[in-house]
Design a protein around this motif. Structure first.
Motif, PDB file in Angstrom:
ATOM      1  N   LEU A   1      -2.111  -7.670  -8.816  1.00 37.15           N
ATOM      2  CA  LEU A   1      -2.502  -7.776  -7.408  1.00 37.15           C
ATOM      3  C   LEU A   1      -2.874  -9.206  -7.040  1.00 37.15           C
ATOM      4  O   LEU A   1      -3.484  -9.915  -7.837  1.00 37.15           O
ATOM      5  CB  LEU A   1      -3.691  -6.868  -7.112  1.00 37.15           C
ATOM      6  CG  LEU A   1      -3.424  -5.384  -7.176  1.00 37.15           C
ATOM      7  CD1 LEU A   1      -4.716  -4.606  -6.934  1.00 37.15           C
ATOM      8  CD2 LEU A   1      -2.392  -4.980  -6.159  1.00 37.15           C
TER       9      LEU A   1
ATOM     10  N   GLU B   1     -12.107  -9.261  -2.901  1.00 35.59           N
ATOM     11  CA  GLU B   1     -13.166  -8.609  -3.679  1.00 35.59           C
ATOM     12  C   GLU B   1     -12.859  -8.623  -5.177  1.00 35.59           C
ATOM     13  O   GLU B   1     -13.769  -8.671  -5.992  1.00 35.59           O
ATOM     14  CB  GLU B   1     -13.351  -7.146  -3.247  1.00 35.59           C
ATOM     15  CG  GLU B   1     -13.609  -6.954  -1.779  1.00 35.59           C
ATOM     16  CD  GLU B   1     -12.334  -6.588  -1.010  1.00 35.59           C
ATOM     17  OE1 GLU B   1     -12.373  -5.638  -0.220  1.00 35.59           O
ATOM     18  OE2 GLU B   1     -11.305  -7.265  -1.210  1.00 35.59           O
ATOM     19  N   LEU B   2     -11.586  -8.576  -5.540  1.00 32.98           N
ATOM     20  CA  LEU B   2     -11.206  -8.589  -6.957  1.00 32.98           C
ATOM     21  C   LEU B   2     -11.657  -9.875  -7.641  1.00 32.98           C
ATOM     22  O   LEU B   2     -12.155  -9.845  -8.759  1.00 32.98           O
ATOM     23  CB  LEU B   2      -9.690  -8.442  -7.116  1.00 32.98           C
ATOM     24  CG  LEU B   2      -9.099  -7.085  -6.799  1.00 32.98           C
ATOM     25  CD1 LEU B   2      -7.576  -7.138  -6.933  1.00 32.98           C
ATOM     26  CD2 LEU B   2      -9.658  -6.015  -7.705  1.00 32.98           C
TER      27      LEU B   2
ATOM     28  N   ARG C   1      -5.002 -11.280  -1.085  1.00 27.83           N
ATOM     29  CA  ARG C   1      -5.069 -10.063  -0.284  1.00 27.83           C
ATOM     30  C   ARG C   1      -6.305  -9.219  -0.581  1.00 27.83           C
ATOM     31  O   ARG C   1      -6.801  -8.511   0.269  1.00 27.83           O
ATOM     32  CB  ARG C   1      -3.811  -9.237  -0.522  1.00 27.83           C
ATOM     33  CG  ARG C   1      -3.752  -8.049   0.368  1.00 27.83           C
ATOM     34  CD  ARG C   1      -2.353  -7.527   0.476  1.00 27.83           C
ATOM     35  NE  ARG C   1      -2.371  -6.277   1.185  1.00 27.83           N
ATOM     36  CZ  ARG C   1      -1.488  -5.344   1.067  1.00 27.83           C
ATOM     37  NH1 ARG C   1      -0.462  -5.531   0.266  1.00 27.83           N
ATOM     38  NH2 ARG C   1      -1.580  -4.240   1.733  1.00 27.83           N
ATOM     39  N   PHE C   2      -6.794  -9.289  -1.817  1.00 29.12           N
ATOM     40  CA  PHE C   2      -7.958  -8.512  -2.227  1.00 29.12           C
ATOM     41  C   PHE C   2      -9.028  -9.457  -2.765  1.00 29.12           C
ATOM     42  O   PHE C   2      -9.235  -9.562  -3.975  1.00 29.12           O
ATOM     43  CB  PHE C   2      -7.571  -7.472  -3.290  1.00 29.12           C
ATOM     44  CG  PHE C   2      -6.614  -6.438  -2.787  1.00 29.12           C
ATOM     45  CD1 PHE C   2      -7.055  -5.369  -2.034  1.00 29.12           C
ATOM     46  CD2 PHE C   2      -5.263  -6.548  -3.052  1.00 29.12           C
ATOM     47  CE1 PHE C   2      -6.173  -4.414  -1.562  1.00 29.12           C
ATOM     48  CE2 PHE C   2      -4.362  -5.597  -2.594  1.00 29.12           C
ATOM     49  CZ  PHE C   2      -4.823  -4.532  -1.839  1.00 29.12           C
TER      50      PHE C   2
ATOM     51  N   ASP D   1       0.840  -1.197   0.000  1.00 27.68           N
ATOM     52  CA  ASP D   1       0.000   0.000   0.000  1.00 27.68           C
ATOM     53  C   ASP D   1       0.878   1.250   0.000  1.00 27.68           C
ATOM     54  O   ASP D   1       0.578   2.239  -0.671  1.00 27.68           O
ATOM     55  CB  ASP D   1      -0.911   0.018   1.234  1.00 27.68           C
ATOM     56  CG  ASP D   1      -1.947  -1.095   1.205  1.00 27.68           C
ATOM     57  OD1 ASP D   1      -2.098  -1.755   0.168  1.00 27.68           O
ATOM     58  OD2 ASP D   1      -2.623  -1.294   2.232  1.00 27.68           O
TER      59      ASP D   1
ATOM     60  N   PRO E   1      -9.783  -0.178  -2.936  1.00 28.23           N
ATOM     61  CA  PRO E   1      -9.724  -1.113  -1.816  1.00 28.23           C
ATOM     62  C   PRO E   1      -9.954  -0.356  -0.506  1.00 28.23           C
ATOM     63  O   PRO E   1      -9.630   0.824  -0.395  1.00 28.23           O
ATOM     64  CB  PRO E   1      -8.284  -1.651  -1.876  1.00 28.23           C
ATOM     65  CG  PRO E   1      -7.863  -1.443  -3.289  1.00 28.23           C
ATOM     66  CD  PRO E   1      -8.550  -0.182  -3.716  1.00 28.23           C
TER      67      PRO E   1
END
Length: 77
Positions: A25, A32-33, A29-30, A8, A59
């Motif tokens: 990415l 939602e992606l 870790r993400f 970040d 994010p």
């Protein structure tokens, strides 16, 4: 850059310096992606194996919204 050097803090530094960048990415870790990718039905077909779409997204841990380009490649199972 890839997810091995992603942070970040690095995104914030590049943005502040007005540097254009691209990052792969990690879904881990993400999460939602992955949901966005799986839920997107309208994609631009680039060739027989590759399609893409783009979306603006922020994010929760970031202060700014960024353009995300999702590229999907078909692979044989």
């Amino acid at each position: 850059m890839d997810s091995a050097v992603f942070s970040d803090e690095l995104v914030e530094t590049l943005t502040t310096a007005r540097v254009e960048f691209s990052i792969s990415l990690p879904f881990k870790r993400f999460v939602e992606l992955k949901g966005m990718l799986e839920g997107q039905r309208c994609r631009q077909e680039l060739d027989d194996e590759t399609s893409c779409f783009e979306r603006l997204w922020k994010p929760k841990s970031w202060e700014q919204t960024y353009r995300f380009l999702f590229i999907r490649t078909r692979v044989k199972k």
